[in-house]
Design a protein around this motif. Structure first.
Motif, mmCIF file in Angstrom:
data_model
loop_
_atom_site.group_PDB
_atom_site.id
_atom_site.type_symbol
_atom_site.label_atom_id
_atom_site.label_comp_id
_atom_site.label_asym_id
_atom_site.label_seq_id
_atom_site.Cartn_x
_atom_site.Cartn_y
_atom_site.Cartn_z
ATOM 1 N N ASN A 50 6.197 -6.109 -2.491
ATOM 2 C CA ASN A 50 5.913 -5.560 -1.173
ATOM 3 C C ASN A 50 4.485 -5.855 -0.729
ATOM 4 O O ASN A 50 4.227 -6.029 0.465
ATOM 5 C CB ASN A 50 6.170 -4.047 -1.170
ATOM 6 C CG ASN A 50 7.643 -3.715 -1.196
ATOM 7 O OD1 ASN A 50 8.481 -4.543 -0.861
ATOM 8 N ND2 ASN A 50 7.979 -2.493 -1.602
ATOM 9 N N VAL A 51 3.554 -5.904 -1.690
ATOM 10 C CA VAL A 51 2.179 -6.297 -1.345
ATOM 11 C C VAL A 51 2.173 -7.710 -0.776
ATOM 12 O O VAL A 51 1.547 -7.998 0.257
ATOM 13 C CB VAL A 51 1.261 -6.199 -2.582
ATOM 14 C CG1 VAL A 51 -0.114 -6.800 -2.266
ATOM 15 C CG2 VAL A 51 1.115 -4.757 -3.039
ATOM 16 N N VAL A 52 2.866 -8.619 -1.460
ATOM 17 C CA VAL A 52 2.923 -10.014 -1.020
ATOM 18 C C VAL A 52 3.573 -10.124 0.344
ATOM 19 O O VAL A 52 3.123 -10.879 1.214
ATOM 20 C CB VAL A 52 3.676 -10.862 -2.064
ATOM 21 C CG1 VAL A 52 3.926 -12.269 -1.538
ATOM 22 C CG2 VAL A 52 2.897 -10.916 -3.366
ATOM 23 N N ARG A 53 4.621 -9.346 0.565
ATOM 24 C CA ARG A 53 5.377 -9.466 1.816
ATOM 25 C C ARG A 53 4.679 -8.806 2.998
ATOM 26 O O ARG A 53 4.655 -9.352 4.107
ATOM 27 C CB ARG A 53 6.754 -8.808 1.642
ATOM 28 C CG ARG A 53 7.738 -9.596 0.802
ATOM 29 C CD ARG A 53 9.025 -8.806 0.705
ATOM 30 N NE ARG A 53 10.091 -9.538 0.064
ATOM 31 C CZ ARG A 53 11.298 -9.020 -0.184
ATOM 32 N NH1 ARG A 53 11.558 -7.771 0.163
ATOM 33 N NH2 ARG A 53 12.226 -9.745 -0.759
ATOM 34 N N GLY A 85 -9.031 4.981 3.818
ATOM 35 C CA GLY A 85 -9.863 3.788 3.770
ATOM 36 C C GLY A 85 -9.087 2.508 3.969
ATOM 37 O O GLY A 85 -9.666 1.417 3.960
ATOM 38 N N GLY A 86 -7.755 2.633 4.130
ATOM 39 C CA GLY A 86 -6.928 1.445 4.351
ATOM 40 C C GLY A 86 -6.189 1.019 3.105
ATOM 41 O O GLY A 86 -6.674 1.161 1.986
ATOM 42 N N GLY A 87 -5.044 0.475 3.305
ATOM 43 C CA GLY A 87 -4.230 0.018 2.188
ATOM 44 C C GLY A 87 -3.026 0.916 1.947
ATOM 45 O O GLY A 87 -2.723 1.830 2.726
ATOM 46 N N TYR A 88 -2.344 0.651 0.870
ATOM 47 C CA TYR A 88 -1.078 1.329 0.562
ATOM 48 C C TYR A 88 -0.999 1.533 -0.944
ATOM 49 O O TYR A 88 -1.499 0.710 -1.719
ATOM 50 C CB TYR A 88 0.094 0.455 1.035
ATOM 51 C CG TYR A 88 1.392 1.189 1.215
ATOM 52 C CD1 TYR A 88 1.661 1.935 2.355
ATOM 53 C CD2 TYR A 88 2.386 1.113 0.238
ATOM 54 C CE1 TYR A 88 2.872 2.581 2.528
ATOM 55 C CE2 TYR A 88 3.599 1.762 0.398
ATOM 56 C CZ TYR A 88 3.826 2.501 1.544
ATOM 57 O OH TYR A 88 5.019 3.147 1.713
ATOM 58 N N GLU A 89 -0.382 2.641 -1.357
ATOM 59 C CA GLU A 89 -0.298 2.954 -2.780
ATOM 60 C C GLU A 89 1.087 3.466 -3.131
ATOM 61 O O GLU A 89 1.675 4.267 -2.406
ATOM 62 C CB GLU A 89 -1.348 4.002 -3.158
ATOM 63 C CG GLU A 89 -1.366 4.312 -4.650
ATOM 64 C CD GLU A 89 -2.448 5.324 -5.005
ATOM 65 O OE1 GLU A 89 -3.342 4.987 -5.791
ATOM 66 O OE2 GLU A 89 -2.395 6.458 -4.459
ATOM 67 N N HIS A 95 -5.325 -3.142 -0.596
ATOM 68 C CA HIS A 95 -6.242 -2.807 0.483
ATOM 69 C C HIS A 95 -5.887 -3.594 1.732
ATOM 70 O O HIS A 95 -6.770 -4.055 2.459
ATOM 71 C CB HIS A 95 -7.693 -3.079 0.062
ATOM 72 C CG HIS A 95 -8.152 -2.189 -1.050
ATOM 73 N ND1 HIS A 95 -8.435 -0.856 -0.871
ATOM 74 C CD2 HIS A 95 -8.328 -2.452 -2.372
ATOM 75 C CE1 HIS A 95 -8.799 -0.332 -2.033
ATOM 76 N NE2 HIS A 95 -8.736 -1.274 -2.969
ATOM 77 N N GLY A 96 -4.592 -3.723 1.956
ATOM 78 C CA GLY A 96 -4.118 -4.477 3.106
ATOM 79 C C GLY A 96 -3.909 -3.602 4.325
ATOM 80 O O GLY A 96 -4.567 -2.572 4.512
#
Length: 378
Positions: free
Chosen positions: A301-304, A362-366, A329-330
């Motif tokens: 999912n990070v890549v996509r 701060g941005g991004g996903y976890e 941090h996308g």
């Protein structure tokens, strides 16, 4: 045997037909027993009593009461009742076989009252020896009727129980098939989705450098080819469960195989920071595979969707649980929860664990997965 079965089927479909035949047979036998000296009144009583026997299953207790009164009348008038009176035992049996216990007790009490009255009023027609014999016959008729009702009730309950057992087995089979389909769908989604995501990323990199760095582009294309072959092997392994082939099963990947997984993402251009904490403890094969798939899907999912080339993975063994944390941090989630995230929730939930996913400050996903060591953290 076939004739008896046919009679049972006919009795079930048209009970009135056999009852009418029985009433006609009793009437004929009683008239023959009375002989040519029978009076019109006697013949009339025989016909009336026999006609009642034709209704024995429609109105068992009224038939018993009316027929018993008419038979007592014949005895009082001095007529023979050897045949026509025997039908009372059949009427008593029918009451016990087709009516509740309370009605059966009423019928038994009525028969006893009639017998006592006849024995007291006409001792010459029914001596006390005959009274005892008739009481025994009525007791036997009521007992057999009650036993027949209980047997039918038991057979009906057994049939219902067998039907419920069959329905339950069908439901369990249907549920097992559904669960297996979901499992295969999750496996295919994880494998194909991960591979296509990595291949797409690598292909994009190769397209950008094909003119400036042909050697690196060639290396990337070879990595794509190897990734494709590896994914094809995994898909064949999954589909072999459907085909039920005799090919030996390949071991399902686990956390010990994540170095290969991370290497594949790194080759595709994703810079990973991997942190392993805690003293590892033995994982059941299925739980180990679940942990691997969670990490794989989260990185896919990070890549996509994340729009970044950096991600951070932490695998921490605690005394009572395994923690998996994947962060980027996308740009965050691409939209509503996708099938991949839902599949991760199902996998983790099957072990009594918890999975949370969402944007971070701060941005991004976890994505965070907690898998209990004993398989039941609820």
């Amino acid at each position: 045997m076939r004739t008896w079965h046919d009679l049972q089927q006919l009795d079930a479909e048209r009970p009135w037909l056999l009852d009418c035949g029985l009433a006609l047979g009793i009437a004929s036998a009683a008239m023959l027993s009375a002989g040519t000296a029978a009076t019109p009144l006697q013949l009339g009583l025989i016909v009336a009593i026999s006609a009642g026997y034709a209704l024995r299953r429609r109105a068992p207790l009224p038939v018993l009461v009316v027929s018993g009164a008419l038979v007592a009348t014949m005895i009082a008038l001095g007529y023979t009742t050897a045949v026509i009176g025997a039908g009372l035992f059949l009427a008593a049996y029918t009451v016990a076989a087709h009516r509740p216990l309370r009605t059966t007790l009423i019928g038994a009490g009525y028969c006893l009252t009639v017998l006592v009255a006849i024995a007291a009023a006409f001792p010459e027609r029914m001596p006390w020896e005959g009274f005892g014999t008739n009481v025994a016959l009525f007791v036997g008729a009521f007992t057999l009727g009650r036993a027949g009702q209980l047997h039918r009730r038991t057979a009906r309950l057994e049939a219902e129980r067998a039907e419920l057992a069959s329905w339950k087995q069908q439901e369990e089979t249907r549920h097992a098939v559904t669960q297996e389909r979901l499992r295969i769908a999750r496996e295919l989604h994880d494998v194909v989705g991960h591979s296509l995501g990595v291949i797409a990323l690598q292909a994009g990199v190769c397209a950008r450098i094909v003119d400036s760095d042909p050697a690196e582009a060639r290396s990337g294309l070879l990595a794509i080819a190897e990734r494709s072959r590896s994914s094809l092997r995994e898909v064949r392994h999954i589909l072999s469960a459907i085909r039920e082939t005799d090919e030996p099963d390949c071991p399902a990947p686990g956390l010990a195989d994540t170095h290969t997984l991370f290497s594949g993402f790194s080759d595709a251009g994703l810079r990973l920071e991997v942190e392993r904490l805690g003293e590892p403890w033995p994982l059941p094969t299925a739980l180990d595979h679940t942990a691997y798939r969670v990490v794989q899907e989260a990185l896919t999912n990070v890549v996509r969707h994340a729009g970044t080339d950096r991600a951070w993975v932490r695998i921490r063994f605690e005394p009572d649980r395994l923690e998996l944390r994947i962060r980027d941090h996308g740009v965050g989630a691409a939209g509503p929860e996708a099938a991949g995230l839902a599949g991760m929730r199902e996998r983790v939930g099957a072990w009594g664990g918890r999975l949370t996913a969402g944007p971070i400050e701060g941005g991004g996903y976890e994505v965070v997965a907690m898998l209990p060591r004993d398989g039941d953290d609820r």
